[in-house]
Design an enzyme around this catalytic site. Structure first.
Site, PDB file in Angstrom:
ATOM      1  N   ARG A   1      -7.229 -22.355   4.058  1.00 14.53           N
ATOM      2  CA  ARG A   1      -7.832 -23.386   5.013  1.00 14.53           C
ATOM      3  C   ARG A   1      -7.956 -22.869   5.861  1.00 14.53           C
ATOM      4  O   ARG A   1      -8.750 -22.304   7.301  1.00 14.53           O
ATOM      5  CB  ARG A   1      -6.856 -24.274   4.700  1.00 14.53           C
ATOM      6  CG  ARG A   1      -7.338 -25.327   3.981  1.00 14.53           C
ATOM      7  CD  ARG A   1      -6.623 -26.500   5.003  1.00 14.53           C
ATOM      8  NE  ARG A   1      -7.100 -27.350   5.979  1.00 14.53           N
ATOM      9  CZ  ARG A   1      -6.300 -28.760   6.507  1.00 14.53           C
ATOM     10  NH1 ARG A   1      -5.490 -29.058   5.107  1.00 14.53           N
ATOM     11  NH2 ARG A   1      -6.694 -28.870   6.849  1.00 14.53           N
TER      12      ARG A   1
ATOM     13  N   CYS B   1       0.251 -26.767  11.418  1.00 13.09           N
ATOM     14  CA  CYS B   1      -0.302 -27.084  10.329  1.00 13.09           C
ATOM     15  C   CYS B   1      -1.620 -28.168  10.321  1.00 13.09           C
ATOM     16  O   CYS B   1      -2.279 -27.556  11.417  1.00 13.09           O
ATOM     17  CB  CYS B   1       0.113 -27.932   9.305  1.00 13.09           C
ATOM     18  SG  CYS B   1       1.174 -29.308   9.748  1.00 13.09           S
TER      19      CYS B   1
END
Length: 277
Positions: free
Chosen positions: A173, A232
């Site tokens: 990611r 995050c």
């Protein structure tokens, strides 16, 4: 004071003169609600707190998927759960540790002086469990935000240039190879990839020993005194990274909006690929 408590230490504390308030925050990203599992069996006296509705404010493009709750609303939730300013609190989840770290961070951010995470969560508890829903005595905790450092988007961008900004998501990611949740793939320019999952050994739920964590973060250029921030996807797994950094002796700031807030603004730059060097 340690940010963690082991299962044997918790068992002893529960029979001591000042037993902690127990908060059960079982949660999985995209998974079923944790409350049914809680009702089926939980630590004696533990009160369930829902991450989606009680440990986060309403989602929005400018705030991200799990923004910080309003201080007054968070305080009301904690008081209903029996949290008092003069009584220790222990938080736990099913074992992943992300939700427990979020509750720990929020309580510390809100000014509670004595909060610890059950290292390993419910997965390591071999004591008795109870069913049903306890009715705790109303607490008196009043939040005073500012107990833990939090970053705005602009501050996170600046820290990526002047200090160390860690991206706690999975490496693919970060690199922009996949993005299963948010509309844009990639990372904040200058951030370093540091997946939260590497804070625990494969197959374990307890955090790695402090020396191992310190070595891990030192390889990323983070040692005590380094200006450090973490983000995050939505500010949950990053809280686990802040917890791991605390175990390693490093104070770190959290960017609560994280990638879900950052990428919602088309004016903000996006980087892809591995970090330079």
């Amino acid at each position: 004071m340690s940010v963690l408590i082991t299962a044997p230490e918790l068992a002893a504390a529960l029979t001591g003169p000042r037993p902690p308030v127990l908060l059960d925050v079982r949660w999985q990203l995209g998974g079923p609600p944790g409350r049914p599992e809680y009702l089926a069996g939980h630590l004696p006296g533990a009160v369930y707190v829902d991450l989606e509705t009680e440990l986060a404010g309403p989602a929005g493009p400018g705030a991200g998927r799990h923004p910080l709750p309003a201080a007054a609303e968070f305080g009301a939730v904690m008081r209903r759960a029996g949290v008092r300013a003069d009584r220790p609190v222990v938080v736990h989840d099913g074992g992943q540790g992300w939700a427990a770290a979020r509750a720990w961070w929020l309580l510390r951010w809100a000014g509670h002086p004595d909060v610890r995470v059950l290292d390993g969560g419910l997965a390591v508890w071999d004591g008795p469990l109870e069913t049903g829903d306890p009715e705790p005595t109303e607490g008196d905790f009043t939040p005073r935000p500012g107990g833990m450092p939090a970053l705005t988007a602009d501050e996170a961008a600046s820290l990526a240039r002047t200090g160390v900004l860690l991206d706690a998501r999975a490496g693919e990611r970060y690199r922009g190879e996949v993005e299963p949740i948010d509309p844009v793939a990639g990372h904040i320019p200058g951030a370093l990839s540091a997946p939260t999952t590497e804070n625990v050994a494969e197959g374990a739920t307890t955090l790695r020993p402090a020396a191992e964590l310190a070595d891990r973060f030192a390889r990323l250029g983070v040692t005590p005194g380094t200006a450090t921030g973490v983000y995050c996807g939505s500010g949950v797994s990053a809280a686990h990274q802040v917890l791991a950094l605390a175990v390693a002796g490093v104070d770190a700031a959290l960017y609560p909006g994280s990638w879900s807030a950052w990428c919602a603004d088309p004016a903000r730059p996006v980087a892809t690929g591995p970090a330079p060097g």
